[in-house]
Design an enzyme around this catalytic site. Structure first.
Site, PDB file in Angstrom:
ATOM      1  CE  LYS A  61      -2.390   1.805   3.732  1.00  0.00           C
ATOM      2  NZ  LYS A  61      -2.113   3.326   3.514  1.00  0.00           N
ATOM      3  CB  THR A  62       1.830   3.459  -2.431  1.00  0.00           C
ATOM      4  OG1 THR A  62       0.602   3.527  -3.311  1.00  0.00           O
ATOM      5  CG2 THR A  62       2.717   2.321  -3.115  1.00  0.00           C
ATOM      6  CG  ASP A  92      -4.594   4.768   1.892  1.00  0.00           C
ATOM      7  OD1 ASP A  92      -6.018   5.011   1.856  1.00  0.00           O
ATOM      8  OD2 ASP A  92      -4.248   4.748   3.127  1.00  0.00           O
ATOM      9  NE  ARG A  93      -5.021  11.615  -4.898  1.00  0.00           N
ATOM     10  CZ  ARG A  93      -6.123  12.347  -4.372  1.00  0.00           C
ATOM     11  NH1 ARG A  93      -6.633  12.260  -3.304  1.00  0.00           N
ATOM     12  NH2 ARG A  93      -6.058  13.437  -4.810  1.00  0.00           N
ATOM     13  CE  LYS A  94      -7.418   7.286   3.936  1.00  0.00           C
ATOM     14  NZ  LYS A  94      -6.297   7.193   3.725  1.00  0.00           N
ATOM     15  CG  PHE A  95      -9.641   9.069  -6.047  1.00  0.00           C
ATOM     16  CD1 PHE A  95      -8.963  10.161  -6.300  1.00  0.00           C
ATOM     17  CD2 PHE A  95      -9.345   7.920  -6.090  1.00  0.00           C
ATOM     18  CE1 PHE A  95      -7.850   9.833  -7.434  1.00  0.00           C
ATOM     19  CE2 PHE A  95      -8.384   7.468  -6.943  1.00  0.00           C
ATOM     20  CZ  PHE A  95      -7.513   8.230  -7.705  1.00  0.00           C
ATOM     21  CB  VAL A  96     -13.082  12.753  -0.768  1.00  0.00           C
ATOM     22  CG1 VAL A  96     -11.908  13.306  -0.398  1.00  0.00           C
ATOM     23  CG2 VAL A  96     -14.224  13.474  -0.342  1.00  0.00           C
ATOM     24  CB  ILE A  98     -17.224  16.834  -8.456  1.00  0.00           C
ATOM     25  CG1 ILE A  98     -16.218  17.462  -9.315  1.00  0.00           C
ATOM     26  CG2 ILE A  98     -17.796  17.623  -7.350  1.00  0.00           C
ATOM     27  CD1 ILE A  98     -16.625  18.647 -10.209  1.00  0.00           C
TER      28      ILE A  98
HETATM   29  P1  BMP Z   1       0.316   3.153  10.670  1.00  0.00           P
HETATM   30  O1  BMP Z   1       0.329   1.535  10.643  1.00  0.00           O
HETATM   31  O2  BMP Z   1       1.663   3.301  10.381  1.00  0.00           O
HETATM   32  O3  BMP Z   1      -0.348   3.627  11.699  1.00  0.00           O
HETATM   33  O4  BMP Z   1      -0.293   3.510   9.184  1.00  0.00           O
HETATM   34  C1  BMP Z   1      -1.520   3.748   9.026  1.00  0.00           C
HETATM   35  C2  BMP Z   1      -1.887   3.785   7.436  1.00  0.00           C
HETATM   36  O5  BMP Z   1      -3.222   3.297   7.103  1.00  0.00           O
HETATM   37  C3  BMP Z   1      -1.442   5.094   6.811  1.00  0.00           C
HETATM   38  O6  BMP Z   1      -1.029   4.872   5.625  1.00  0.00           O
HETATM   39  C4  BMP Z   1      -2.919   5.796   6.846  1.00  0.00           C
HETATM   40  O7  BMP Z   1      -2.850   6.974   5.768  1.00  0.00           O
HETATM   41  C5  BMP Z   1      -3.762   4.679   6.611  1.00  0.00           C
HETATM   42  N1  BMP Z   1      -5.139   4.673   7.250  1.00  0.00           N
HETATM   43  C6  BMP Z   1      -5.507   4.718   8.621  1.00  0.00           C
HETATM   44  O8  BMP Z   1      -4.374   4.646   9.527  1.00  0.00           O
HETATM   45  N2  BMP Z   1      -6.820   4.888   8.988  1.00  0.00           N
HETATM   46  C7  BMP Z   1      -7.649   5.183   8.092  1.00  0.00           C
HETATM   47  O9  BMP Z   1      -8.845   4.919   8.790  1.00  0.00           O
HETATM   48  C8  BMP Z   1      -7.625   4.880   6.884  1.00  0.00           C
HETATM   49  C9  BMP Z   1      -6.280   4.661   6.328  1.00  0.00           C
HETATM   50  O10 BMP Z   1      -6.080   4.565   4.766  1.00  0.00           O
END
Ligand code: BMP
Length: 274
Positions: A61-62, A92-96, A98
């Protein structure tokens, strides 16, 4: 909330989406439901992590918007390592936004996400249009990646005080069920009650649960992040566990990744035996 007690290979055989099929098969082959969240800010560190941990993960995941030198080398490197170690890539771009804006963010642009990410996620905060927008790009007849791209809906968040609960989460489930076939599941902390007990009758709605906020040693941090262990996550219905700092900041990240892999896999085996 019901969770799937079916083995990944059964779900692979009955799933209608190629990416879900591939993912279940990878999990089964590598005995891994682990996803590393590789939040690095330079290409070399990102690729080195993918090469070292590749053998133990199902998905890499990036967040490529934090990679300061993102470019051709990043894209080529990620694709090569995904093939070498047999893992999928999840941006993990989370498009949000339109739909029209999201199409431009997903396809082309500075990050060319549609070109290299098997999976992306989206928050339907603005309604179903954004999901439709991604599906249009993915299913476009001229797309070289048709059927090879999948979408997750961000149904819940791990952070304290999250607003992604209740009605919002329920709406995500509705949208996933109503929209076309690109949505394969949710980012959520536990099963969302969508699992089908018996896929032999219908596999239409076998949504995969991807769970962030997984950490063996910590319960949270000062910025509101909240953790659960791999075992607790999988017991609660997570199909794929996502861990970042718990693994990559540890002294020996390969050994730690193996530990998360083992714990996640044992919990999966216990769940399907239950
Ligand atoms: P870590 O395990 O180091 O806390 O990283 C969590 C990863 O998951 C981060 O990349 C964060 O952006 C993502 N993330 C999160 O922690 N909670 C969410 O609800 C959604 C996520 O994408």
């Amino acid at each position: 909330a019901s969770k799937s007690t079916l083995p990944y290979h059964v779900r692979a055989d009955s799933h209608q989406h190629l990416v879900a099929q591939k993912l279940f098969r990878i999990a089964e082959q590598k005995k891994s439901n682990l996803i590393i969240s590789a939040d690095f800010s330079d290409t070399d560190s990102l690729l080195q992590c993918a090469d070292e941990l590749g053998p133990y993960i199902a998905v890499f995941k990036t967040h490529v918007d934090i990679v300061h030198d993102f470019g051709e080398k990043t894209v080529v490197g990620l694709k090569k390592l995904a093939a070498k170690h047999n893992f999928l890539i999840f941006e993990d771009r989370k498009f949000v936004d339109i739909g029209s804006t999201v199409q431009k963010q997903y396809h082309g642009g500075a990050l060319r996400i549609s070109e290299w990410a098997d999976i992306v996620n989206v928050s339907p905060l603005g309604g179903w249009g954004v999901v439709e927008a991604l599906e249009q790009v993915i299913s476009n007849e001229t797309s070289p990646y048709r059927d090879e791209r999948a979408v997750l809906l961000l149904a819940e968040m791990t952070t304290a005080g999250s607003l992604a609960t209740g009605k919002y989460t329920q709406k995500c489930i509705e949208i996933a069920k109503q929209r076309g076939g690109a949505v394969i599941g949710f980012v959520a902390t536990e099963a969302l009650g969508t699992a089908e007990p018996d896929l032999t009758t219908t596999a239409k709605e076998d949504f995969l649960i991807f769970t962030t906020g997984v950490n063996i040693c910590q319960s949270g941090n000062i910025l509101g992040q909240q953790y659960q262990t791999p075992e607790a996550a999988v017991r609660g219905g997570s199909d794929f566990i996502i861990a970042g700092r718990g693994i990559y900041t540890s002294e020996n990240r390969v050994e730690t990744a193996k530990q998360y892999q083992r714990e996640g896999w044992n919990a999966y085996e216990a769940r399907i035996a239950s």
